[in-house]
Design an enzyme around this catalytic site. Structure first.
Site: not given
Length: 948
Positions: A577, A837, A884
């Site tokens: 954050h 990944d 992506c």
């Protein structure tokens, strides 16, 4: 590196005097094609300056700097003279180690020799009968165990055992006691509990010299149901001094001493408890060594002679390493000091040595008998770079972190170290402590509401709204009240419960969710500060670089963005954050740069590059000017790129690539279109699910997906079906804990086991599409059977909810899927490659790993070969391929991916204008050529250098 090797030893050499011995040595070097015969004059000149007798029957003849022109190849040879040769008019040598070095490589040989000379080896040198004996005695290391105050660190920021092991290894590496790879040999499962919160861990691989480092974290670390308040990291090899080690163990197994060790937080006192060498509190002076070839024998001899003129003790360390006597030639040479290293001298108080420090510093500056080029300290800090952003340090002490918010920034460092909170742990007045806690929480809530009201940035409002919800969480408050009822004080009950909750959050294997532990600690510290009356840190008036262990969202939100030029943190990730808030405020940020950044002196100028994670400490003025110019250039490039962001991405030779956006919120599609997205290349539906407190039903999902499709206005939407699992849990979707969630039930493996969940999502998607262009893809496909099973469920659903404008594909994230692409390409409509990944699984590196993640580079040839195979298989059957992952927006990767034939690049929408602008400057034919070269490279670094 120069090496002392058996094949380089010449036994049974004979010479009547030194002159003949020098001729013999040069003949050996000439015979081995290391030098020309003229090198002999260099050896003679060097001996005339001062004899190269090292001690214990060994000489180290080498040429003068002027004679280096006669060196053909750097090397070292050893000659044994069994009858001996008088070398300096007094001492006889039996072994000559002759060196031909073009620069300062011979310092490595000196370190080896001087370590061997710590014990008396003169008889063994004299009586050696084989080359093997010579090499053995020179490489022999006497038993040792480094126990030193500079191997002790207290109040260390650490969240888990990985952090502790990293910090302990850093201390050992800084003193050159272990080499890279040592940390990998430390197995947390083999840690031994000594008692009183003290643990030890041992490794023997990659150990240069036995040593013990001691780490005390600022807060106890949980391990195997116990807590760690002290960690001893033991680097052991066959030179370990067992009697000394046993004495250390005797101390540690003494309950009274162990209790002292546990309670003590002063490194000086800890050193006294364990009998370690203590850094004397003596007057000190530091100077940078300017000698071109380091502290080799001649300048070291000069330094010894100067030091010996003073009666008091004088010691010296290199780059804050272990102290040695400045009056010992052997000890000085063992430091292996090179040009640019900082020498720190200390002098025994109340002796003439204190006044002598000025003479010693002056002598070192003047070159200790050699002509030297003065060193510009700022230039030295940047002498490894010809770019604004690049410096090179050692491994974990690297000058690079994780790029979290783009842009260049520089300014004086404002270093905020973790605050200390002091409070009593126990209290008998539960009512009073409860009232204190409630008052503190109420005060923090009011402050947060003010932040929300005053903030103009939606991202900040959302984060602090979540913080308010945390403070209203009944489970959180109930846990704290449980501690109060156990007679804990309000600060103790609050801190201990928050820390336990944060650690539980960190245990989640998904780095995105684990980083949310920072939010818990952020609100925890705010309330704790109120409870303990600790004031906020005062912000400087002028623009600065904020440096902290970790920057919580509230830290960033409190800051004046006109004053904070940039942010640099020791820990953190790009998806935390704090990084999100920094990006929202437009503040350049580099995170996860290592604990060494906290050692930067306040007001030292720091230059950071939020685009690639690099930073420079105390840069030269020319570097700052370069950065200013580069920042303005980047600003103009972005302004121009944003003007044309709605135009297609077409290369100079008319090859077009579709540019799409990755989104995780249903209301993000509109902004993506404004940024130039021609499609949504990835809708992360798991984030849509996470936006709900309970499982969204079919109707709720349909409404969410309609928002995205409406905003796209006919542009294609690529949706990834629910991708959660052991590493990305949903609170309302319980999943059994797995030892390795990344290799467990996640993605399609989960939804095939819960087919109704998948069926419901597919129905919602098809109903929302209204025949608008919809592309559905299944994640984590590793076997053809998984694809067919998922496709069968979709085909079933389509019978009731027909959708004509539909394509169905899979994500290529598992190497098995890439290798099976020639089979899968015959059945799917498209492939979308998730490079994050795919890289993680191909290279067996957890992309969230604090030490290894930087090595998981999607441009590694192994990953590119899988992408290449996937694209070729897809195109063979007329199917398209998208990317992506984060690689799609990497400027170094764009030409390579295009050259491999990728049809679509999908990225964060803010990256779209710049990527489109870059593509318009490229030539597709050249990209194809670069891509083929990339497939032949041996590393990601080599691939990244192709375009330079």
């Amino acid at each position: 590196m120069l090496a002392l090797d058996v094949q380089h030893v010449r036994m049974d050499q004979h010479a009547v005097d030194k002159a003949q011995a020098l001729e013999c040595l040069v003949n050996i070097l000439v015979e081995d094609k290391l030098v020309t015969p003229e090198y002999l004059e260099g050896l003679k000149a060097r001996e005339q300056q001062s004899a190269t007798y090292l001690g214990q029957g060994i000489a180290i003849p080498h040429g003068t700097p002027q004679s280096r022109q006669y060196i053909l190849e750097t090397g070292v040879r050893l000659a044994h003279f069994p009858q001996g040769v008088v070398w300096d008019g007094e001492n006889k040598i039996y072994l000559a180690v002759v060196i031909a070095a073009k620069s300062d490589e011979h310092l490595q040989v000196l370190q080896i020799l001087t370590r061997a000379l710590i014990d008396d080896v003169s008889d063994r040198v004299k009586n050696a009968t084989s080359a093997e004996q010579i090499i053995e005695l020179l490489h022999a290391q006497p038993p040792s165990l480094a126990l030193h105050e500079n191997l002790i660190a207290t109040q260390v920021p650490a969240n888990d055992t990985d952090d502790l092991l990293w910090q302990a290894t850093q201390l050992l590496k800084q003193q050159k006691l272990v080499e890279p790879g040592f940390i990998c040999a430390l197995d947390p499962k083999q840690m031994i509990h000594l008692g009183e919160g003290t643990w030890s861990i041992t490794a023997s691989e990659h150990v240069l010299s036995p040593a013990v480092s001691i780490i005390k974290p600022e807060h106890p670390i949980e391990h195997q149901g116990e807590s760690i308040s002290t960690l001893l990291c033991i680097a052991s090899n066959d030179q370990l001094d067992m009697p000394q080690f046993n004495r250390l163990m005797d101390i540690l197994f003494d309950p009274s001493q162990l209790e002292k060790l546990t309670q003590e937080n002063d490194s000086h006192q800890i050193a006294q408890i364990i009998g370690a060498e203590i850094i004397p509190d003596w007057p000190s002076r530091s100077v940078t060594l300017a000698n071109a070839h380091g502290l080799h024998a001649r300048p070291a001899t000069q330094l010894v002679n100067i030091s010996k003129t003073f009666k008091g003790d004088i010691q010296v360390s290199a780059d804050d390493g272990q102290l040695v006597s400045a009056k010992s030639l052997t000890k000085l040479l063992s430091l292996g000091c090179k040009r640019g290293q900082v020498l720190t001298f200390i002098a025994e108080p109340n002796t003439d040595a204190v006044a002598g420090l000025d003479d010693i510093i002056a002598a070192v500056k003047n070159g200790l008998g050699e002509e030297v080029e003065p060193i510009d300290e700022q230039e030295l800090a940047n002498n490894n770079t010809d770019k604004v952003e690049v410096l090179t340090f050692e491994e974990e002490e690297s000058n690079s972190g994780i790029p979290a918010s783009s842009g260049l920034a520089f300014g004086p460092a404002h270093v905020i170290k973790p605050r200390e909170f002091k409070y009593e742990r126990n209290s008998k007045n539960v009512k009073a402590e409860t009232a204190k806690l409630e008052q503190a929480i109420a005060q923090v809530k009011e402050n947060i509401r003010q932040f929300i009201a005053e903030s103009k940035v939606e991202a900040i409002k959302q984060i602090f709204t979540a913080h308010l919800e945390m403070l209203d969480d009944p489970d959180l408050i109930q846990g704290v009240h449980k501690g109060l009822k156990q007679n804990l004080s309000a600060p103790a009950a609050w801190h201990e419960h928050i820390e336990a909750a944060a650690k539980a959050q960190e245990q989640l294997k998904d780095h995105l969710l684990a980083e949310r532990a920072a939010d818990l600690r952020d609100i925890g510290e705010r309330v704790l500060a109120v409870l303990c009356g600790v004031p906020d840190v005062v912000e400087p008036q002028e623009p600065y670089i904020l440096i902290m262990h970790d920057v919580g969202p509230s830290d960033v939100a409190r800051l004046d963005k006109d004053r904070v030029a940039g942010i640099l943190t020791a820990v953190g990730g790009a998806s935390a954050h704090s990084a999100i808030v920094a990006r929202a405020l437009g503040i350049p940020a580099v995170v996860g740069a290592g604990s060494s950044v906290l050692k930067i002196e306040s007001n030292t100028t720091v230059l950071i590059n939020g685009d690639n994670g690099d930073f420079v400490i105390d840069p030269a003025q020319s570097l700052i000017e370069h950065a200013v110019a580069e920042r303005e250039r980047q600003r103009q490039i972005r302004i121009e790129a944003e003007k044309h962001c709605l135009e297609p991405a077409i290369t100079l030779d008319k090859h077009q690539v579709e540019i799409a956006a990755n989104i995780g919120k249903v209301n993000a599609a509109g902004k993506a279109v404004k940024d130039g997205a021609e499609a949504i290349g990835l809708l992360r539906t798991e984030l849509v699910f996470m936006a709900h407190n309970s499982a969204p039903d079919e109707k709720t999902q349909e409404a969410d997906y309609r928002v995205v499709l409406d905003d796209l206005a006919g542009r294609p939407l690529v949706v990834r079906t629910l991708d959660v699992g052991g590493d990305k849990p949903l609170p309302y979707l319980p999943i059994a804990e797995e030892e390795n969630p990344f290799l467990g039930i996640r993605g399609i493996r989960l939804t095939l086991r819960k087919p109704e969940l998948l069926r419901q999502q597919l129905v919602a998607l098809l109903k929302a599409s209204d025949n608008r262009p919809l592309r559905i893809m299944f994640p984590m496909i590793g076997r053809v059977e998984e694809w067919r099973a998922a496709k069968a469920i979709l085909d079933e659903v389509r019978q009731d909810y027909p959708c004509e404008n539909l394509e169905v594909g899979i994500m290529i994230e598992v190497p098995a899927a890439a290798l099976l692409s020639p089979i899968l390409a015959q059945e799917v409509d498209f492939f979308s490659i998730g490079t994050n990944d795919l890289t993680q699984y191909t290279m067996a590196i957890d992309r969230g790993h604090p030490l290894l993640s930087a090595e998981a580079d999607g441009l590694h040839p192994s990953v590119l070969l899988l992408i290449d195979q996937t694209v070729r298989a897809a195109h063979q059957y007329g199917k398209w391929v998208g990317i992506c992952g984060e690689l799609a927006a990497d400027p170094k990767a764009v030409p390579v991916l295009m050259g491999l034939g990728v049809d679509e690049l999908s990225m964060s929408s803010t990256s779209i204008p710049l990527v489109k602008a870059q593509i318009r400057t490229l030539n597709f034919a050249e990209c194809q050529n670069i891509a083929q070269k990339a497939l032949q490279c041996d590393s990601a670094t080599a691939v990244r250098q192709l375009g330079e």
